[in-house]
Design a protein around this motif. Structure first.
Motif, mmCIF file in Angstrom:
data_model
loop_
_atom_site.group_PDB
_atom_site.id
_atom_site.type_symbol
_atom_site.label_atom_id
_atom_site.label_comp_id
_atom_site.label_asym_id
_atom_site.label_seq_id
_atom_site.Cartn_x
_atom_site.Cartn_y
_atom_site.Cartn_z
ATOM 1 N N PHE A 27 43.667 53.551 50.101
ATOM 2 C CA PHE A 27 42.964 52.927 50.715
ATOM 3 C C PHE A 27 43.376 52.306 51.648
ATOM 4 N N GLY A 28 44.622 52.255 52.194
ATOM 5 C CA GLY A 28 45.235 51.567 53.352
ATOM 6 C C GLY A 28 45.550 50.095 52.622
ATOM 7 N N TRP A 29 46.644 49.334 53.517
ATOM 8 C CA TRP A 29 47.224 48.135 52.957
ATOM 9 C C TRP A 29 46.141 47.120 53.125
ATOM 10 N N GLN A 30 45.294 46.980 54.084
ATOM 11 C CA GLN A 30 44.170 45.930 53.919
ATOM 12 C C GLN A 30 43.187 45.945 52.941
ATOM 13 N N GLN A 31 42.790 47.205 52.735
ATOM 14 C CA GLN A 31 41.652 47.449 51.599
ATOM 15 C C GLN A 31 42.331 47.028 50.111
ATOM 16 N N ALA A 32 43.470 47.600 50.198
ATOM 17 C CA ALA A 32 44.114 47.336 48.518
ATOM 18 C C ALA A 32 44.676 45.861 48.536
ATOM 19 N N LEU A 33 44.955 45.018 49.501
ATOM 20 C CA LEU A 33 44.835 43.422 49.042
ATOM 21 C C LEU A 33 43.428 42.907 48.948
ATOM 22 N N THR A 34 42.316 43.515 49.548
ATOM 23 C CA THR A 34 40.915 43.245 49.238
ATOM 24 C C THR A 34 40.649 43.322 47.731
ATOM 25 N N LEU A 35 40.927 44.525 47.312
ATOM 26 C CA LEU A 35 40.614 45.015 45.930
ATOM 27 C C LEU A 35 41.564 44.001 45.018
ATOM 28 N N LEU A 36 42.820 43.805 45.176
ATOM 29 C CA LEU A 36 43.437 42.957 44.566
ATOM 30 C C LEU A 36 42.911 41.333 44.318
ATOM 31 N N GLY A 37 42.193 41.276 45.455
ATOM 32 C CA GLY A 37 41.659 39.569 45.551
ATOM 33 C C GLY A 37 40.507 39.673 44.320
ATOM 34 N N PHE A 38 39.758 40.749 44.462
ATOM 35 C CA PHE A 38 38.686 40.749 43.378
ATOM 36 C C PHE A 38 39.255 40.750 42.028
ATOM 37 N N ALA A 39 40.445 41.538 41.753
ATOM 38 C CA ALA A 39 41.089 41.610 40.324
ATOM 39 C C ALA A 39 41.646 40.336 39.937
ATOM 40 N N ALA A 40 42.072 39.411 40.956
ATOM 41 C CA ALA A 40 42.694 37.977 40.711
ATOM 42 C C ALA A 40 41.591 37.042 40.277
ATOM 43 N N LEU A 41 40.210 37.566 40.193
ATOM 44 C CA LEU A 41 38.951 36.535 39.769
ATOM 45 C C LEU A 41 38.852 36.944 38.257
ATOM 46 N N LEU A 42 39.553 38.017 37.731
ATOM 47 C CA LEU A 42 39.573 38.271 36.164
ATOM 48 C C LEU A 42 40.225 37.188 35.455
ATOM 49 N N MET A 43 40.933 36.266 36.055
ATOM 50 C CA MET A 43 41.608 35.421 35.453
ATOM 51 C C MET A 43 40.716 34.222 34.956
ATOM 52 N N VAL A 44 39.557 33.959 36.023
ATOM 53 C CA VAL A 44 38.645 33.176 35.667
ATOM 54 C C VAL A 44 37.980 33.066 34.092
ATOM 55 N N PRO A 45 37.314 34.344 33.756
ATOM 56 C CA PRO A 45 36.988 34.319 32.277
ATOM 57 C C PRO A 45 38.034 34.133 31.327
ATOM 58 N N LEU A 46 39.260 34.694 31.763
ATOM 59 C CA LEU A 46 40.387 34.499 30.452
ATOM 60 C C LEU A 46 40.841 33.073 30.419
ATOM 61 N N ALA A 47 40.573 32.021 31.442
ATOM 62 C CA ALA A 47 41.011 30.863 31.306
ATOM 63 C C ALA A 47 40.126 30.231 30.213
ATOM 64 N N TRP A 48 39.021 30.553 29.908
ATOM 65 C CA TRP A 48 38.300 30.011 28.791
ATOM 66 C C TRP A 48 38.984 30.037 27.533
ATOM 67 N N GLY A 49 39.531 30.970 27.464
ATOM 68 C CA GLY A 49 40.308 31.207 26.355
ATOM 69 C C GLY A 49 41.556 30.183 25.937
ATOM 70 N N LEU A 50 41.945 29.448 26.950
ATOM 71 C CA LEU A 50 42.828 28.482 26.959
ATOM 72 C C LEU A 50 42.305 27.149 26.984
ATOM 73 N N ARG A 51 40.965 27.004 26.630
ATOM 74 C CA ARG A 51 40.251 25.671 26.675
ATOM 75 C C ARG A 51 41.157 24.732 25.533
ATOM 76 N N GLU A 52 41.392 23.821 25.691
ATOM 77 C CA GLU A 52 42.047 23.012 24.328
ATOM 78 C C GLU A 52 41.017 21.773 24.118
ATOM 79 N N PRO A 53 40.782 21.797 22.891
ATOM 80 C CA PRO A 53 39.744 20.630 22.542
ATOM 81 C C PRO A 53 40.385 19.223 22.508
ATOM 82 N N GLY A 54 41.621 19.227 22.607
ATOM 83 C CA GLY A 54 42.279 18.168 22.619
ATOM 84 C C GLY A 54 41.942 17.353 23.939
ATOM 85 N N PHE A 55 41.922 18.359 25.098
ATOM 86 C CA PHE A 55 41.627 17.618 26.210
ATOM 87 C C PHE A 55 40.202 17.715 26.702
#
Length: 405
Positions: free
Chosen positions: A165-193
């Protein structure tokens, strides 16, 4: 101080934490693949690209201290979400930066801050608070192995994205992939906080810092971690160009980085497991000395794809295997109440080394036309790090009286 009960199941903690580290570390391990496409497309020197990545590592280290403080105070959940959003913004900005200054701001500052909130210091804080001491080093090894698997998985993927896809489009696609960390963060919610309230602690932040920085073993761990950063980031960013300069194909570099990631899955797991039974300072000393030997033999042997792959496999076993024992020693000495913050300070030293390794690689290459001097520095530093880890005292620090939060 009453002990904080376990709040998260081991499976939930390791799956979500490992997935976040896989994405965050996996993306950043492939940045060396962009060195030549970015510099050639924009007419920049290698030092320009190297400085941005060096700034990324330095920002990661600086921001990691504050990300650790926030995670200790409010829990990791909020910090990870903020880091994921910054990661996506930084990658997309990196793809479309027209000047070296903007490139340094996006690839350097934004992504560096993002990594601070989505990698080891924050994840290890959650592990420290939720995993019993007798399994802590092993659990940290699992998380570090996930980061290594991310390198094995993501580096070839990033090479494929660039070629397809070219280096620029590759970086853009990785940017969307990074957003997958948002739903994963819900699994690390600590009730103590819940509600932003941290559990009560024996020490304030200032007391914890004064105690750590006066303790010689903490200083020695920081010195060793500086060397770790210098070596791995220099190799990770500059080895693709080093190999291409020597006439090897770009695919050799991609496979080499992937092999480092694959073998580091085993190396970090083994280091974490051994940390349950052996003195962690001895594990660290062995790793650093073995790196010096591996680099020396790599430079002495005739260069070929086979020698590159063998070197990559050996370095992979030693790559991030310093992470579980180093952080486990910090937890063992000082406890887990301020673990993310103290790990952040140790990691800051790592990132100063990273800055020096990646920047010196570009600077000395542009001045001398060769990476030889930096390779020699990496060997000498490996021997130094092996020696400074040997005097580390791993026993829990003795506090004469509760200090009061």
């Amino acid at each position: 101080m009453s002990s904080q009960p376990k709040q998260l199941s081991m499976a939930q903690l390791l799956v979500c934490g490992a997935a976040i580290v896989t994405l965050s570390m996996g993306i950043r391990h492939g940045f060396g693949l962009w060195l030549q496409p970015v510099t050639q497309a924009n007419g920049w020197s290698r030092e320009t690209f190297a400085f941005a990545i060096a700034l990324q590592n330095l920002t990661w280290g600086c921001a990691g201290i504050f990300a650790g403080m926030l995670a200790d105070r409010f829990g990791a959940f909020r910090v990870i979400i903020g880091g994921a959003l910054l990661y996506a913004l930084g990658l997309m900005g990196m793809a479309h930066s027209p000047t070296p200054l903007l490139f340094a701001g996006t690839a350097g500052v934004l992504i560096g801050a993002a990594q601070a909130g989505t990698t080891y210091a924050v994840i290890y804080g959650v592990i420290g608070r939720n995993v019993a001491a007798d399994k802590r080093s092993w659990a940290m090894g699992i998380a570090a192995a996930a980061g290594s698997f991310g390198q094995f998985l993501m580096v070839p993927t990033e090479g494929f994205l660039i070629s397809s896809f070219g280096w620029q489009q590759a970086l853009t696609l990785l940017g969307f992939a990074a957003l997958l960390m948002v739903p994963l963060a819900w699994g690390l919610r600590e009730p103590g906080f819940a509600g932003g309230a941290a559990p009560r602690r024996e020490q304030t932040i200032g007391q914890a810092l004064r105690e750590a920085f006066k303790y010689p073993s903490f200083q020695l761990l920081m010195a060793g971690y500086f060397v770790c950063g210098f070596q791995v980031v220099f190799i990770g960013v500059h080895m693709p160009s080093y190999l291409k300069d020597k006439g090897l194909s770009p695919q050799v570099a991609s496979y080499a980085l992937a092999l480092i990631g694959l073998f580091n899955v085993f190396g970090t797991y083994i280091a974490g497991t051994l940390g349950q039974r052996l003195a962690k300072k001895n594990i660290l000393a062995f790793i650093y000395f073995a790196r010096a030997v591996a680099i020396s033999l790599f430079l002495l042997a005739p260069l070929s794809p086979a020698s590159v792959y063998l070197f990559s496999a050996v370095m992979g076993l030693l790559w991030l295997s310093t992470v579980p024992p180093t952080n486990a020693v910090v937890a063992q000495i000082f406890g887990v109440a301020h673990l993310s913050m103290l790990s952040g300070f140790v990691f800051f030293s790592h990132q100063i080394g990273s800055f020096m390794g990646v920047w010196l690689g570009g600077y000395l290459y542009d001045r001398t036309g060769s990476y030889d001097v930096v390779w020699y520095i990496a060997i000498a530093l490996g021997i130094f790090a092996a020696l400074v880890n040997l005097p580390v005292k791993e026993n829990a620090i003795r506090r004469t009286a509760p200090q009061g939060a």
